[in-house]
Design a protein around this motif. Structure first.
Motif, PDB file in Angstrom:
ATOM      1  N   SER A   1     -58.468 -26.034  73.658  1.00 23.31           N
ATOM      2  CA  SER A   1     -59.223 -27.298  73.612  1.00 23.31           C
ATOM      3  C   SER A   1     -60.741 -27.082  73.570  1.00 23.31           C
TER       4      SER A   1
ATOM      5  N   ASN B   1     -61.880 -26.114  68.375  1.00 19.66           N
ATOM      6  CA  ASN B   1     -61.897 -27.325  67.546  1.00 19.66           C
ATOM      7  C   ASN B   1     -62.618 -27.087  66.220  1.00 19.66           C
TER       8      ASN B   1
ATOM      9  N   SER C   1     -60.854 -26.979  62.263  1.00 19.48           N
ATOM     10  CA  SER C   1     -61.285 -28.234  61.616  1.00 19.48           C
ATOM     11  C   SER C   1     -60.992 -28.269  60.120  1.00 19.48           C
TER      12      SER C   1
ATOM     13  N   THR D   1     -67.355 -31.257  62.922  1.00 20.54           N
ATOM     14  CA  THR D   1     -66.741 -31.345  64.252  1.00 20.54           C
ATOM     15  C   THR D   1     -67.801 -31.652  65.302  1.00 20.54           C
TER      16      THR D   1
END
Ligand code: AMP
Ligand code: MG
Length: 332
Positions: free
Chosen positions: A71, A76, A80, A85
């Motif tokens: 996380s 992320n 992506s 992001t």
């Protein structure tokens, strides 16, 4: 479980360590395995709560910056698929710092070397990968593939980010900032060899040992006298495998896609910012001693180099006292 922890310790113990001597103020110290390394925070003065706050800070930043925490901001970004992001201001700021050092080091430092680090996987490999695989992994490497717009980060060309060469320094700076804001006057923050010292100890600079490359863990070759500064070491002996008489270590030269073959076995960068020192130590290891001079100067940083023959040298802003058992290096 015990075996796993022992192996982990053997692989990642810090390259820089602190001499122990008696403190006058009450000592609070905690050691934890975090960020795939050993983190130790020691306060002289302060309180147990402040110490817990410092460790908590490391944990929160690890959750933001680790590429292996699913996380995290970095995870992320990496999953992506090239879409912009949104990340925390800390992550955006750190990526910007990384990009700045990439640019100033002519690409020797590059936060997109991840495919190469995974390919070489020096902690588990027994032999180098073939040239075709290196060439293939190199295709997505290049810091120009990363753009930061405010708090949004966008990757192109299938690039991926790993802040392993700079994040510990950033976190060490943040812990130092927190401790100062809590009124702590004397402390040592050691994030796996990223050392920040606050103030002095019993009126004298702290003594920081510089690891002798390839010697037993904790065997110092040199000592550094340090107060209110950071010292960050990168070394080819930290994580490596040996094949056909050659060392293959964890710091990749983005120009070749292979572990750096420069003359540097270890470099310790000394300056005010641990984030900068961290990025610079990785960059200097790739650049080699001669080419590092200009980069270090541009940041007002000093460095201690140990070459592959085990000989040390220091930049102009440092002095060496050779009268003791080990050479003692200090800022002029
Ligand atoms: P350090 O111990 O600070 O020198 O960082 C080494 C780590 O940075 C490696 O384990 C990789 O995650 C990453 N890394 C390896 N090569 C480079 C490079 N050329 N530029 C930036 N990061 C790198
Ligand atoms: Mg570094």
């Amino acid at each position: 479980m015990k075996k796993v922890i022992c192996l982990l310790l053997a692989a990642v113990l810090p390259a820089v360590f602190i001499s122990s001597c008696k403190a006058k103020q009450k000592k609070y110290s905690a050691t934890k395995i975090m960020m795939t390394t050993v983190v130790t925070v020691t306060l002289y003065g302060g309180s147990e709560e402040i110490l817990e706050g410092a460790i908590g800070l490391c944990e929160s930043y690890e959750k933001l910056f680790s590429r292996t925490v699913p996380s995290s901001d970095i995870s992320n970004i990496n999953k992506s698929g090239g879409a912009a992001t949104a990340v925390s201001p800390d992550t955006a700021g750190l990526i910007n710092k990384g990009l700045e050092i990439s640019l100033k080091s002519g690409g020797a430092f590059d936060i997109t070397v991840l495919p190469l680090s995974l390919l070489w996987d020096v902690q588990h490999s027994a032999a180098p990968p073939d040239d075709a695989s290196v060439k293939d992994a190199l295709k997505t490497v290049g810091f120009e593939n990363v753009s930061v717009n405010g708090n949004e980060v966008t990757l192109k060309n299938d690039a991926s980010i790993d802040l392993g060469g700079i994040a510990k320094g950033y976190i060490a700076d943040k812990v130092a900032e927190y401790l100062r804001s809590e009124g702590v006057k004397s402390a040592v923050i050691n994030l796996g060899g990223n050392v920040v010292v606050l103030g002095e100890k019993s009126g004298k600079p702290y003594t920081v040992g510089i690891q002798k490359p390839f010697a037993g863990q904790g065997e110092a070759m040199l000592t550094l006298a340090l107060s209110d500064k950071t010292a960050v070491t990168s070394g080819i002996y930290e994580r490596y495998f040996e094949y056909d008489g050659k060392i293959y270590h964890h710091i990749i030269d983005p120009a070749t896609g292979k572990p750096s073959e420069s003359d540097v076995a270890s470099v310790t960068v000394i300056c005010d910012s641990s984030c900068i020192a961290d990025g610079l130590s990785t960059a200097c290891l790739v650049l080699g001693m001669e080419k590092s001079a200009e980069l270090l100067k541009s940041y007002g940083a000093e460095a201690v180099f140990i070459n592959r023959n085990g000989e040390y040298s220091v930049t102009d802003g440092l002095t060496v006292d050779t009268t003791g058992t080990l050479p003692m290096i200090a800022l002029k």
